[in-house]
Scaffold this active site. Structure first.
Site, PDB file in Angstrom:
ATOM      1  N   GLU A  28     -82.812 -52.723 -37.860  1.00  0.00           N
ATOM      2  CA  GLU A  28     -83.148 -52.208 -36.406  1.00  0.00           C
ATOM      3  C   GLU A  28     -81.873 -51.718 -35.810  1.00  0.00           C
ATOM      4  O   GLU A  28     -80.742 -51.455 -37.672  1.00  0.00           O
ATOM      5  CB  GLU A  28     -82.790 -53.517 -35.735  1.00  0.00           C
ATOM      6  CG  GLU A  28     -83.121 -54.708 -35.017  1.00  0.00           C
ATOM      7  CD  GLU A  28     -82.642 -55.511 -34.148  1.00  0.00           C
ATOM      8  OE1 GLU A  28     -82.060 -55.586 -33.620  1.00  0.00           O
ATOM      9  OE2 GLU A  28     -83.000 -56.779 -34.098  1.00  0.00           O
ATOM     10  N   LYS A  67     -78.760 -49.270 -35.738  1.00  0.00           N
ATOM     11  CA  LYS A  67     -77.372 -49.681 -34.928  1.00  0.00           C
ATOM     12  C   LYS A  67     -76.975 -48.711 -33.749  1.00  0.00           C
ATOM     13  O   LYS A  67     -77.005 -47.747 -33.903  1.00  0.00           O
ATOM     14  CB  LYS A  67     -75.932 -50.218 -36.101  1.00  0.00           C
ATOM     15  CG  LYS A  67     -75.092 -50.278 -35.360  1.00  0.00           C
ATOM     16  CD  LYS A  67     -74.339 -50.455 -37.135  1.00  0.00           C
ATOM     17  CE  LYS A  67     -73.092 -51.272 -36.583  1.00  0.00           C
ATOM     18  NZ  LYS A  67     -71.724 -50.049 -35.286  1.00  0.00           N
ATOM     19  N   ASP A 113     -75.149 -46.134 -31.642  1.00  0.00           N
ATOM     20  CA  ASP A 113     -73.392 -46.015 -31.258  1.00  0.00           C
ATOM     21  C   ASP A 113     -73.530 -45.505 -29.735  1.00  0.00           C
ATOM     22  O   ASP A 113     -72.972 -44.505 -28.876  1.00  0.00           O
ATOM     23  CB  ASP A 113     -73.511 -44.785 -31.874  1.00  0.00           C
ATOM     24  CG  ASP A 113     -71.433 -44.671 -32.336  1.00  0.00           C
ATOM     25  OD1 ASP A 113     -70.802 -45.798 -32.828  1.00  0.00           O
ATOM     26  OD2 ASP A 113     -71.283 -43.482 -32.810  1.00  0.00           O
ATOM     27  N   TYR A 134     -81.366 -56.754 -27.407  1.00  0.00           N
ATOM     28  CA  TYR A 134     -81.734 -56.495 -29.188  1.00  0.00           C
ATOM     29  C   TYR A 134     -81.299 -58.040 -29.073  1.00  0.00           C
ATOM     30  O   TYR A 134     -81.701 -58.827 -30.230  1.00  0.00           O
ATOM     31  CB  TYR A 134     -81.171 -55.466 -29.899  1.00  0.00           C
ATOM     32  CG  TYR A 134     -79.472 -55.455 -29.795  1.00  0.00           C
ATOM     33  CD1 TYR A 134     -78.355 -56.317 -30.044  1.00  0.00           C
ATOM     34  CD2 TYR A 134     -78.980 -54.746 -29.886  1.00  0.00           C
ATOM     35  CE1 TYR A 134     -77.514 -56.595 -29.907  1.00  0.00           C
ATOM     36  CE2 TYR A 134     -77.773 -53.786 -29.194  1.00  0.00           C
ATOM     37  CZ  TYR A 134     -77.346 -54.988 -29.860  1.00  0.00           C
ATOM     38  OH  TYR A 134     -75.177 -55.126 -29.673  1.00  0.00           O
ATOM     39  N   LYS A 138     -73.513 -49.495 -42.827  1.00  0.00           N
ATOM     40  CA  LYS A 138     -72.923 -48.053 -42.024  1.00  0.00           C
ATOM     41  C   LYS A 138     -73.479 -46.930 -42.967  1.00  0.00           C
ATOM     42  O   LYS A 138     -73.101 -46.852 -44.786  1.00  0.00           O
ATOM     43  CB  LYS A 138     -71.852 -48.247 -41.988  1.00  0.00           C
ATOM     44  CG  LYS A 138     -70.584 -49.657 -41.593  1.00  0.00           C
ATOM     45  CD  LYS A 138     -70.855 -49.421 -39.533  1.00  0.00           C
ATOM     46  CE  LYS A 138     -69.949 -48.910 -39.549  1.00  0.00           C
ATOM     47  NZ  LYS A 138     -69.803 -48.571 -37.967  1.00  0.00           N
ATOM     48  N   CYS A 144     -38.537 -27.276 -35.006  1.00  0.00           N
ATOM     49  CA  CYS A 144     -39.093 -27.802 -34.161  1.00  0.00           C
ATOM     50  C   CYS A 144     -39.484 -26.771 -33.146  1.00  0.00           C
ATOM     51  O   CYS A 144     -38.972 -25.575 -32.410  1.00  0.00           O
ATOM     52  CB  CYS A 144     -38.579 -28.736 -33.526  1.00  0.00           C
ATOM     53  SG  CYS A 144     -39.531 -29.576 -32.025  1.00  0.00           S
ATOM     54  N   CYS A 147     -38.852 -27.758 -29.255  1.00  0.00           N
ATOM     55  CA  CYS A 147     -37.368 -27.219 -28.769  1.00  0.00           C
ATOM     56  C   CYS A 147     -36.026 -26.401 -29.838  1.00  0.00           C
ATOM     57  O   CYS A 147     -34.906 -26.258 -29.286  1.00  0.00           O
ATOM     58  CB  CYS A 147     -36.545 -28.472 -28.636  1.00  0.00           C
ATOM     59  SG  CYS A 147     -36.396 -29.880 -30.066  1.00  0.00           S
ATOM     60  N   CYS A 177     -38.362 -33.943 -35.716  1.00  0.00           N
ATOM     61  CA  CYS A 177     -37.237 -33.459 -35.064  1.00  0.00           C
ATOM     62  C   CYS A 177     -36.558 -34.359 -33.814  1.00  0.00           C
ATOM     63  O   CYS A 177     -37.429 -35.517 -33.955  1.00  0.00           O
ATOM     64  CB  CYS A 177     -37.684 -32.547 -33.908  1.00  0.00           C
ATOM     65  SG  CYS A 177     -36.646 -31.729 -32.394  1.00  0.00           S
ATOM     66  N   CYS A 182     -36.566 -33.478 -27.110  1.00  0.00           N
ATOM     67  CA  CYS A 182     -37.667 -32.892 -27.514  1.00  0.00           C
ATOM     68  C   CYS A 182     -38.655 -32.463 -25.854  1.00  0.00           C
ATOM     69  O   CYS A 182     -39.058 -33.886 -26.168  1.00  0.00           O
ATOM     70  CB  CYS A 182     -37.769 -32.447 -28.468  1.00  0.00           C
ATOM     71  SG  CYS A 182     -39.557 -31.810 -29.025  1.00  0.00           S
TER      72      CYS A 182
END
Length: 717
Positions: free
Chosen positions: A138, A140, A142, A255, A343, A437, A440, A455, A460
């Site tokens: 069958e 699969k 998603d 199913y 898969k 950074c 900041c 950082c 920040c």
């Protein structure tokens, strides 16, 4: 029903038969009979349209039937029935989703990541039965798993998968999904007896066209864009307003049945036919195979055709056909032995790398992010992908201007595999991490032996929202209701800048918080008094959390829940912890020099110290009460445990199980290594379970854990 291409308004033969004088006379003399006849007709044509894709009447005729039924139910409200087709869409708005315990556990599936692993599974079947037994292949889907319960042929409950044993009640929302029968068809398959009550299982999904339409509309209105159809389906299923779910155009493929003894079918193949003939939408792309070659052929065809399907798939599910043979094989702790999910390999696309930007996380980690020309990969548009760290950028040698190969790891997380070198612009330069950074301007550091740049300033701005949300999370200070949206508005309005500011909020002020949206009259939506008071009560309650929660919540690098507990046990106050040297910190079990350095630097950064002092001044508990207690027997002293998955039978959380193990002297850690003594694998155990098997670490199931906690005796493995 969606519109067909023929939009005729001329009465058709079937329309005329619906509104003839005989029907009108029947309506006048016996409206109840006419209502029942209309429901039967509508259910029949709904079944043909959605389950069989073979409509017999036009949309105009179908809508005419529905209009007549609505009018009759309006005139005779005593005839309204919850299972009537007119009752699919309502304005019901739920406060929450109640817990629902499944009739039987909804197991996960083991995965075969390639044909070799699939063949290994097929080989185990042949070895078990002494021959190759028939299997059913069958697609699969998603989507999001669903369980539908019917009693006396009527839909009475719909629940999400949840943890496999307990899900959420989404009945009101599932009633809006048009291919879900509210009543089962009267005529059943010859020789099959319809049960009085049973639970049928399958997948709720969002068709590709509906997903694209939803995201385009969201973008146009400045709303949330879903990452993929699976997330869109799950989000739509959990809407508090069923009318919103109704607009999302969800569909189903069913199913499975929880109790296979509920119907007189003996195989998966026959059960799928029974589901279809009972009114459920089943996937037509199935095949009964008797050889490994046939299974390979089905998988290959599914892979080649996945892009042409109107819905997303991410593999093929292969099941032993015979229910008796399924029962003979049984289950592992997490999955049936008689089924496997093959898969598909990740889909790969090429696109242009426009830029590399830097994202600052909750703990100050700087992560380079690939900004891409948008490209559709595995069903959704990808415009950004993490590049993890500077070393990864250099290892892959990706540069701004490159044409790169993109895929989704596990069909979920976008990743850049690398550049196509021959298409690189002549002026493309290697990328470097900025010295300051980007949020900041504080200096960026990279400690020896670490992959990430950081950082270290708690002030920040880029870290603010994630730090605030983390502080309020269940594992930290547990401020119920303080989620992303409210935190975002508190930040945007300047009312909160760091976690200490939570403790200056009052209910009156919070109730007037502008949520950045307007109602149908164009007026700003406020947080409201009831929600505000609940938040303030939760904030006040959080002041009494133990020190380990504070240390975890404040967001020190490398300090998770287990490490925070170890530090609090060794230094039961923030003052003692700040007074400790790096060497003393490193002596705490599991800490070591690297984490000790990180903790010491955090606790001696002026901005961080100032936040801790304000927390103490506002009543947050900064020390644990030290009480001398008899630890009792310590039979697990010196042993290290890792817990993974859900503990279903006992109802314990992993935290509770961990605390029970610690009470017996064990050390509980968050990752599996060669030093791990045992891994406890509950329902839906993940990568930690797989790593334990790879390293040869002994694995305990839930029943063995409970015996261990009750007796203090390790099981014989």
């Amino acid at each position: 029903m969606t519109q067909h291409t023929d939009q005729t308004v001329t009465p058709e033969p079937e329309q005329q038969s619906l509104f003839n004088e005989q029907a009108m006379a029947a309506t006048a003399s016996d409206p109840a009979a006419r209502v029942e006849e209309l429901r039967r007709l509508i259910e029949h044509h709904t079944y043909l349209y959605y389950a069989k894709d073979a409509p017999e009447i036009s949309d105009f005729a179908y809508d005419s039937l529905m209009r007549e039924l609505r009018e009759l139910e309006h005139q005779h409200p005593e005839l309204v029935d919850p299972s009537s087709p007119t009752q699919r869409v309502g304005g019901y708005v739920g406060d929450q989703f109640a817990a629902v315990r499944h009739e039987q556990r909804m197991y996960s599936l083991d995965n075969a990541m390639d044909l070799n692993e699939l063949d290994e599974w097929l080989g185990r079947l042949e070895e078990f039965f002494g021959r190759m037994v028939p299997v059913v292949c069958e697609l699969k889907i998603d989507g999001s798993s669903i369980a539908l319960t019917y009693e006396d042929g009527r839909l009475v409950r719909a629940a999400t998968r949840g943890d496999g044993t307990t899900g959420e009640d989404v009945t009101v929302n599932m009633r809006t999904v048009k291919d879900v029968p509210l009543r089962l068809r009267e005529q059943g398959r010859d020789g099959v007896v319809r049960p009085g009550a049973f639970e049928v299982r399958g997948e709720v999904y969002m068709p590709k066209k509906s997903f694209d339409f939803l995201n385009r509309a969201a973008e146009a209105n400045g709303g949330k864009v879903f990452a993929n159809p699976r997330n869109a389906a799950a989000g739509s299923l959990r809407q508090k307003d069923a009318a919103v779910t109704a607009k999302r155009d969800l569909s189903t493929f069913l199913y499975a049945i929880a109790d296979q003894n509920a119907i007189a079918a003996e195989t998966q193949w026959d059960m799928l036919q029974w589901l279809s003939e009972s009114g459920f939408h089943t996937n037509p792309d199935i095949r009964r195979c008797t050889t490994a070659a046939e299974v390979h052929e089905f998988c290959q065809q599914a892979l080649e055709n996945r892009g042409n399907l109107p819905y997303e798939i991410d593999g093929v599910v292969v099941k032993v056909d015979s229910f008796a043979q399924q029962a003979a094989m049984g289950f592992t702790a997490r999955a049936p032995r008689w089924a496997i999910a093959f898969k598909f390999p990740p889909e790969e696309k090429t696109t242009l790398l426009r830029d590399i930007t830097v994202q600052v996380g909750r703990t100050g980690a700087l992560t380079p992010v690939a900004e891409l020309v948008p490209v559709v990969v595995a069903g959704s548009t990808v415009a950004r992908a993490t590049l993890h760290n500077l070393d990864e950028v250099h290892r892959k040698d990706v540069r701004v201007g490159d044409t790169v190969i993109v895929r989704k790891a596990g069909d979920v997380i976008p990743e850049v595999l690398g550049p196509i070198a021959e298409l690189r612009p002549a002026d493309a330069e290697p990328w470097q991490m900025p010295a300051e950074c980007p949020s900041c301007g504080s200096p960026v550091i990279r400690e020896e032996g670490e992959a990430k740049h950081h950082c270290i300033s708690i002030e920040c701005p880029a870290q603010a929202q994630e730090r605030l949300v983390h502080w309020a999370s269940r594992g930290a200070l547990d401020i119920d209701g303080m989620g992303d949206e409210i935190v975002g508005r508190l930040l945007e309005t300047g009312r909160v800048t760091d976690v200490a500011d939570y403790y200056t909020l009052d209910a009156v002020e919070l109730s007037m918080l502008d949520m950045g949206r307007v109602n149908k009259d164009g007026e700003p939506i406020r947080l409201g008094q009831k929600t505000a008071q609940k938040l303030v009560d939760a904030i006040q309650a959080s002041k009494e959390r133990p020190l380990a929660r504070v240390l975890f919540g404040i967001g020190m690098r490398h300090v998770g829940k287990t490490m925070a507990e170890a530090l609090a046990a060794a230094f039961p106050s923030v003052d003692q912890l700040r007074a400790a040297t790096e060497e003393q910190l490193a002596q705490v079990d599991g800490v070591g020099p690297k984490i000790a350095r990180s903790v010491w630097v955090f606790l001696h950064t002026p901005a961080n110290v100032e936040v801790l002092e304000r927390l103490a001044a506002r009543g947050v508990r900064m020390a644990d009460d030290v009480v001398a207690v008899d630890a009792g027997p310590q039979p697990l002293d010196g042993l290290a445990f890792v817990l993974t998955g859900s503990l279903v039978e006992s109802g314990m959380t992993r935290d509770e199980a961990g605390a029970a193990l610690k009470a017996l002297g064990a050390k509980v850690t968050g990752s599996v290594s060669k030093k791990t003594s045992y891994v406890v694998a509950g329902e839906a155990a993940g990568s930690k379970y797989d790593k334990a098997l790879k390293l040869g670490v002994p694995v305990l199931d839930e029943s063995q854990l409970m015996t261990l906690l009750e007796t203090g005796q390790l099981p014989e493995l």
